[in-house]
Design a protein around this motif. Structure first.
Motif, PDB file in Angstrom:
ATOM      1  N   MET A   1       0.850  -1.181   0.000  1.00  0.00           N
ATOM      2  CA  MET A   1       0.000   0.000   0.000  1.00  0.00           C
ATOM      3  C   MET A   1       0.893   1.239   0.000  1.00  0.00           C
ATOM      4  N   SER A   2       0.430   2.304  -0.603  1.00  0.00           N
ATOM      5  CA  SER A   2       1.202   3.533  -0.610  1.00  0.00           C
ATOM      6  C   SER A   2       0.289   4.717  -0.316  1.00  0.00           C
ATOM      7  N   ARG A   3       0.890   5.788   0.087  1.00  0.00           N
ATOM      8  CA  ARG A   3       0.157   7.021   0.411  1.00  0.00           C
ATOM      9  C   ARG A   3       0.445   8.054  -0.663  1.00  0.00           C
ATOM     10  N   ARG A   4      -0.602   8.625  -1.251  1.00  0.00           N
ATOM     11  CA  ARG A   4      -0.451   9.644  -2.290  1.00  0.00           C
ATOM     12  C   ARG A   4       0.023  10.963  -1.692  1.00  0.00           C
ATOM     13  N   ILE A   5       0.809  11.665  -2.472  1.00  0.00           N
ATOM     14  CA  ILE A   5       1.274  12.997  -2.111  1.00  0.00           C
ATOM     15  C   ILE A   5       0.877  13.930  -3.251  1.00  0.00           C
ATOM     16  N   GLU A   6       0.159  14.983  -2.920  1.00  0.00           N
ATOM     17  CA  GLU A   6      -0.236  15.969  -3.921  1.00  0.00           C
ATOM     18  C   GLU A   6      -0.057  17.357  -3.328  1.00  0.00           C
ATOM     19  N   HIS A   7       0.538  18.250  -4.113  1.00  0.00           N
ATOM     20  CA  HIS A   7       0.730  19.622  -3.658  1.00  0.00           C
ATOM     21  C   HIS A   7       0.831  20.544  -4.860  1.00  0.00           C
ATOM     22  N   SER A   8       0.282  21.719  -4.715  1.00  0.00           N
ATOM     23  CA  SER A   8       0.345  22.723  -5.767  1.00  0.00           C
ATOM     24  C   SER A   8       0.991  23.981  -5.192  1.00  0.00           C
ATOM     25  N   SER A   9       2.005  24.498  -5.878  1.00  0.00           N
ATOM     26  CA  SER A   9       2.701  25.705  -5.452  1.00  0.00           C
ATOM     27  C   SER A   9       2.529  26.780  -6.519  1.00  0.00           C
ATOM     28  N   SER A  10       2.005  27.933  -6.127  1.00  0.00           N
ATOM     29  CA  SER A  10       1.833  29.043  -7.056  1.00  0.00           C
ATOM     30  C   SER A  10       2.930  30.072  -6.849  1.00  0.00           C
ATOM     31  N   TYR A  11       3.410  30.622  -7.956  1.00  0.00           N
ATOM     32  CA  TYR A  11       4.448  31.638  -7.929  1.00  0.00           C
ATOM     33  C   TYR A  11       3.984  32.871  -8.690  1.00  0.00           C
ATOM     34  N   ALA A  12       4.379  34.028  -8.217  1.00  0.00           N
ATOM     35  CA  ALA A  12       3.994  35.293  -8.838  1.00  0.00           C
ATOM     36  C   ALA A  12       4.948  35.680  -9.963  1.00  0.00           C
ATOM     37  N   PHE A  13       5.689  34.719 -10.480  1.00  0.00           N
ATOM     38  CA  PHE A  13       6.693  34.977 -11.511  1.00  0.00           C
ATOM     39  C   PHE A  13       6.348  34.197 -12.773  1.00  0.00           C
ATOM     40  N   PRO A  14       6.724  34.740 -13.934  1.00  0.00           N
ATOM     41  CA  PRO A  14       6.455  34.032 -15.191  1.00  0.00           C
ATOM     42  C   PRO A  14       7.130  32.663 -15.216  1.00  0.00           C
ATOM     43  N   VAL A  15       6.535  31.739 -15.959  1.00  0.00           N
ATOM     44  CA  VAL A  15       7.019  30.368 -16.017  1.00  0.00           C
ATOM     45  C   VAL A  15       8.485  30.309 -16.460  1.00  0.00           C
ATOM     46  N   ALA A  16       8.895  31.148 -17.395  1.00  0.00           N
ATOM     47  CA  ALA A  16      10.286  31.128 -17.863  1.00  0.00           C
ATOM     48  C   ALA A  16      11.249  31.516 -16.741  1.00  0.00           C
ATOM     49  N   GLN A  17      10.864  32.453 -15.881  1.00  0.00           N
ATOM     50  CA  GLN A  17      11.722  32.861 -14.766  1.00  0.00           C
ATOM     51  C   GLN A  17      11.824  31.756 -13.716  1.00  0.00           C
ATOM     52  N   VAL A  18      10.704  31.104 -13.429  1.00  0.00           N
ATOM     53  CA  VAL A  18      10.721  30.005 -12.453  1.00  0.00           C
ATOM     54  C   VAL A  18      11.584  28.860 -12.979  1.00  0.00           C
ATOM     55  N   HIS A  19      11.392  28.501 -14.235  1.00  0.00           N
ATOM     56  CA  HIS A  19      12.177  27.415 -14.825  1.00  0.00           C
ATOM     57  C   HIS A  19      13.660  27.756 -14.809  1.00  0.00           C
ATOM     58  N   ALA A  20      13.999  28.980 -15.187  1.00  0.00           N
ATOM     59  CA  ALA A  20      15.403  29.397 -15.197  1.00  0.00           C
ATOM     60  C   ALA A  20      16.020  29.256 -13.803  1.00  0.00           C
ATOM     61  N   GLY A  21      15.259  29.562 -12.759  1.00  0.00           N
ATOM     62  CA  GLY A  21      15.760  29.387 -11.400  1.00  0.00           C
ATOM     63  C   GLY A  21      15.937  27.928 -11.037  1.00  0.00           C
ATOM     64  N   LEU A  22      14.949  27.105 -11.386  1.00  0.00           N
ATOM     65  CA  LEU A  22      14.987  25.692 -11.023  1.00  0.00           C
ATOM     66  C   LEU A  22      16.136  24.933 -11.675  1.00  0.00           C
ATOM     67  N   ASN A 122       2.792  27.793 -11.824  1.00  0.00           N
ATOM     68  CA  ASN A 122       2.391  26.815 -10.829  1.00  0.00           C
ATOM     69  C   ASN A 122       3.247  25.558 -10.976  1.00  0.00           C
ATOM     70  N   VAL A 123       3.609  24.967  -9.845  1.00  0.00           N
ATOM     71  CA  VAL A 123       4.269  23.665  -9.845  1.00  0.00           C
ATOM     72  C   VAL A 123       3.328  22.684  -9.148  1.00  0.00           C
ATOM     73  N   GLN A 124       2.926  21.665  -9.891  1.00  0.00           N
ATOM     74  CA  GLN A 124       2.055  20.616  -9.363  1.00  0.00           C
ATOM     75  C   GLN A 124       2.913  19.384  -9.072  1.00  0.00           C
ATOM     76  N   VAL A 125       2.871  18.914  -7.830  1.00  0.00           N
ATOM     77  CA  VAL A 125       3.628  17.742  -7.408  1.00  0.00           C
ATOM     78  C   VAL A 125       2.646  16.602  -7.160  1.00  0.00           C
ATOM     79  N   GLU A 126       2.936  15.451  -7.747  1.00  0.00           N
ATOM     80  CA  GLU A 126       2.128  14.253  -7.523  1.00  0.00           C
ATOM     81  C   GLU A 126       3.077  13.088  -7.304  1.00  0.00           C
TER      82      GLU A 126
END
Length: 165
Positions: A1-22, A122-126
């Motif tokens: 058995m496993s436990r699901r993990i779900e989380h959504s993180s919103s950022y006030a920055f454009p997707v290109a800026q977030v990706h460049a940081g990551l 937004n970063v969606q984690v599943e």
């Protein structure tokens, strides 16, 4: 058995800026320094055109562990983590994450998706937490999943600040 993990993180920055940081090695060094906990180390960073793969080690001191975990394994927990991010394709990038608890039959794995949302992103984690211990594995999975969600929230806060600096 496993436990699901779900989380959504919103950022006030454009997707290109977030990706460049990551996909920046300095981001990962700064993140581990700020929210990685005692003894956190960045073990390996591999970058490519618009991509990154990161391996790190973190520990959770025994006094911060839920009692159910302490009953099964004494001492601090050492967790080996990996995260990857692929290239930004328009307003979308995908990544993966894993974590293994050293000396225990516990693993965490999943996907993360970066997308544009209006002027922000937004970063969606599943994912899922798996603990292969009869009878009490489910309780430990829940405890681990709760800790992972707390860590993701701390990392989200750090990322928001880091991108705004």
């Amino acid at each position: 058995m496993s436990r699901r993990i779900e989380h959504s993180s919103s950022y006030a920055f454009p997707v290109a800026q977030v990706h460049a940081g990551l996909i920046t090695e300095q981001y990962w060094r700064d993140r581990l320094d700020r929210v990685g906990g005692p003894g956190a180390t960045l073990e390996e960073v591999t970058t490519g055109p618009g991509t990154i793969s990161v391996a790190m080690s973190q520990s959770i001191p025994a006094e911060h562990l839920p009692s159910i975990v302490s009953k099964v394994r004494s001492g601090d927990l050492v967790i080996k983590r990996t995260e990857t991010w692929g290239t930004l394709d328009g307003d979308h990038a995908e990544g993966t994450f894993t974590a293994e608890v050293q000396g225990a039959p516990a693993t965490i794995s999943g996907t993360q998706t970066l997308t544009a949302t209006g002027s922000g992103s937004n970063v969606q984690v599943e994912g899922k937490a798996d603990v292969r211990i009869p009878l009490i594995g489910g309780k430990i999975e829940s405890a681990i999943a709760d800790e992972v969600l707390r860590l993701i929230e701390k990392e989200q806060g750090f990322t928001q600040q880091w991108l705004g600096a």
